[in-house]
Design a protein around this motif. Sequence first.
Motif: not given
Length: 159
Positions: A17, A35, A37, A42, A44, A49, A51
Amino acid sequence: MIFVVLGTHELPFTRLLNEVERLKKEGIIQEDVIVQRGHTRYESDNLFLKQFVSHNEMDLLYEQARLIITHAGTGSIIMGLKKGKCVIACPRLAKYGEHNDDHQLQIVSALAGQGHMLSWQEGNQLEGVIRQTEDFQPKPFHSGREQIYELIENFIEDV
């Protein structure tokens, strides 16, 4: 859109990442990046993002993506290959606490060596691998599942 997949393994994979984030900030990646993740914490302002996602949402994200960048888990890689997507696999490494061992190196070696995908390995620049995707035509992937089923059926019939 680029879809980055970290899977469901409980150990973090921030190394990948951090690199994707750097490329996004520097304008090397200009398209949206989504993403999945997993257990990697994380934050950003540049990446979208999530999960975890449902199977249906995962399927849709794979379909919509121009490029899949994924940890080197077989399920994540094979899903992209079966959809005919260009896949860059990044092995999680034990020395960074990303996995319990380095089996993902073997997965990457086998599938990249057969021309099914590209890989980002330690010591290489991810932007260089992303540039390779412009001309890369992945070799179609065919599972050996049917052959395994046939072997099992033949064995059962012989017993």
